[in-house]
Design a protein around this motif. Structure first.
Motif, short mmCIF file in Angstrom:
data_model
loop_
_atom_site.label_atom_id
_atom_site.label_comp_id
_atom_site.label_asym_id
_atom_site.label_seq_id
_atom_site.Cartn_x
_atom_site.Cartn_y
_atom_site.Cartn_z
N UNK A 22 8.10 67.11 77.40
CA UNK A 22 6.95 66.90 76.46
C UNK A 22 7.06 65.35 75.87
N UNK A 23 8.22 65.02 75.69
CA UNK A 23 8.50 63.64 75.21
C UNK A 23 8.19 62.60 76.23
N UNK A 26 4.60 61.74 76.61
CA UNK A 26 3.63 60.78 75.50
C UNK A 26 3.85 59.33 76.11
N UNK A 94 11.82 59.01 67.57
CA UNK A 94 10.57 59.51 67.68
C UNK A 94 9.58 58.92 66.58
N UNK A 98 6.40 56.83 66.49
CA UNK A 98 5.15 57.34 66.06
C UNK A 98 4.50 56.42 65.18
N UNK A 116 1.89 60.96 60.12
CA UNK A 116 1.97 61.50 61.40
C UNK A 116 3.51 61.25 61.96
N UNK A 119 5.23 64.24 60.17
CA UNK A 119 5.07 65.69 61.04
C UNK A 119 5.77 65.56 62.21
N UNK A 120 5.89 64.35 63.02
CA UNK A 120 6.55 64.25 64.15
C UNK A 120 7.88 64.65 64.00
N UNK A 123 8.09 68.39 63.40
CA UNK A 123 7.99 69.17 64.75
C UNK A 123 8.89 68.98 65.59
N UNK A 124 9.64 67.90 65.71
CA UNK A 124 10.65 68.08 66.58
C UNK A 124 11.73 68.86 66.16
N UNK A 125 12.07 68.79 64.87
CA UNK A 125 13.17 69.47 64.24
C UNK A 125 12.85 71.28 64.55
N UNK A 126 11.45 71.62 64.23
CA UNK A 126 11.20 72.89 64.55
C UNK A 126 11.15 73.42 66.11
N UNK A 127 10.88 72.20 66.99
CA UNK A 127 10.61 72.53 68.51
C UNK A 127 11.90 72.45 69.38
#
Lengths: 275, 40
Positions: A22-23, A26, A94, A98, A116, A119-120, A123-127
Motif C-alpha cells: 500500500x505504501x 502512494x 510517512x 504526508x 492529514x 491521521x496518517x 492509520x499506520x499504527x492501526x494498520x
C-alpha cells in the motif's frame, strides 16, 4: 547439458515480503506529477514533487525493512526484539512525507496538512502496528540467554554457508545427503529454540558437527569436482550417512530429554497433590 | 476523547486493521494527489 534446474524447497515458513505494498502504491500519483511537471517544464513543481516522491519512497523502504525484521522475530521462538525500530521510523517518515506533500508540494493549509499527517501516523499504527519490544527469551536458570542466542545464531550462519556451498556441488547423491543433513540440523535447531535448556545436551552438535560439515563442504567446493577421486567421494558419502545417523540420534535424544522433563513435572505435581 | 481512543486501540485486530487502512487511504493516500491536481 540439461537445462533442468534443481528443485530446492525451503523448510522454513516464508516471511511475507508483500506487506507494505500500500505504501508503494502512494508513489504512483507522485510519479505522475513529477513526469507532468517535467513535461510542463515547471522546475519548482518538478523539484518539490520529486522531494515528495523521495520522502514517500524512503518511508516505504524503511517500513518494509521493519516488516522483514518483524517477520523474522515472529518466525523465531527464541530471539531478541529488534534493536532498531524501523517500523516506527517508517511511520514518522510517512507522516513527514504526508505533511510536506500536502503543505509545500500540494499548497494546502497548515492545519489541513498537519491533520492529514496526524491521521496518517494513527492509520499506520492501526494498520501495521509498531515494532515488537519484548525479547522472546525465557528464564534459563544457569545458562545466559545471550549465550544460547549467540550459539544458535552461529550455528544458523554455518548452516547457511553449507547451503550456499551445496549449490556448487554437482554430485547429486552427495547433494541429496547434504540436503537431508541440513534439514535435520535445522529441525534440531528448531527443537533447541523451543526448549533452550536443551543446549546443554546438544552443545556438541552445535559446535562440533555443524562446524565439521561446513568445513568439509567448503573444502569440497574449493576443489574441482572432477579432481576428486572416487575413493574420496565414497568416503564422503559414507561420512554423510554417519552424519545423518548421528543427527537422528541427536534428535531422539532431545525428544527423550523433553520426555524426561515432562515426567519430572508429572511426578512433582503428583507429590504436591498427595500432600 | 481519551476514552474514544482507548476504545479504538482495544478493538479486535481485524477492525483495527480496517480502520487503519481507511485512515491511511484518506490521509497519505489523499495527500499524494494534491501535487498532481495542482498541475492539471
Amino acid at each position: 547439458m540439461s537445462k533442468a534446474k534443481r528443485y530446492t524447497p525451503t523448510n522454513n515458513p516464508s516471511i511475507s515480503y508483500t506487506k507494505g505494498t500500500l505504501l508503494h502504491l502512494f508513489l504512483v500519483p507522485l510519479f505522475l506529477s513529477v513526469v507532468l511537471a517535467l513535461f510542463n517544464t515547471n522546475i519548482k513543481a518538478f523539484l518539490l514533487n520529486g522531494v515528495s516522491f523521495l520522502l514517500f519512497f524512503l518511508a516505504a523502504r524503511v517500513a518494509q525493512k521493519g516488516f522483514i525484521q518483524e517477520g523474522k522475530y515472529l518466525q523465531n521462538t527464541f530471539t531478541k526484539a529488534p534493536k532498531v525500530p524501523y517500523k516506527m521510523f517508517g511511520a514518522y517518515l510517512l507522516s513527514a512525507a504526508t505533511f510536506f506533500t500536502a503543505f509545500i508540494a500540494g499548497e494546502q493549509t497548515f492545519m489541513k496538512s498537519a491533520f492529514l499527517a496526524l491521521i496518517a501516523i494513527v492509520g499506520y499504527y492501526l494498520f501495521y502496528g509498531f515494532d515488537p519490544k519484548k525479547d522472546k527469551l525465557e528464564n534459563l536458570g544457569d545458562i545466559s540467554a545471550e549465550f544460547v542466542l549467540k550459539t544458535i545464531n552461529e550455528a544458523k550462519t554455518k548452516l547457511s554457508h553449507v547451503e550456499n556451498d551445496m549449490e556448487k556441488i554437482k554430485d547429486t547423491r552427495l547433494y541429496e545427503k547434504l540436503n537431508i543433513a541440513v534439514s535435520k540440523a535445522e529441525k534440531i535447531l528448531q527443537t533447541i529454540q523451543e526448549d533452550p535448556k536443551d543446549i546443554r545436551v546438544a552443545r556438541k552438535f552445535l559446535i562440533v558437527y555443524i562446524d565439521g560439515i561446513a568445513k568439509v563442504t567448503n573444502a569440497y567446493t574449493d576443489m574441482e569436482e572432477s579432481e576428486i577421486n572416487t575413493q574420496t567421494k565414497k568416503k564422503l558419502h559414507k561420512l554423510m550417512d554417519d552424519v545423518e545417523e548421528r543427527f537422528d540420534k541427536e534428535l531422539s535424544r532431545l525428544k527423550r530429554n523433553n520426555q524426561f522433563d515432562l515426567d519430572v513435572h508429572i511426578d512433582v505435581l503428583k507429590e504436591q497433590i498427595k500432600n | 476523547m481519551i476514552q474514544y481512543f482507548k476504545g479504538v486501540l482495544m478493538l479486535t485486530p481485524s477492525y483495527k486493521k480496517a480502520l487503519g487502512f481507511i485512515f491511511l487511504l484518506f490521509s497519505a493516500g489523499f495527500a499524494v494527489w494534491y501535487p498532481l491536481a495542482n498541475l492539471l
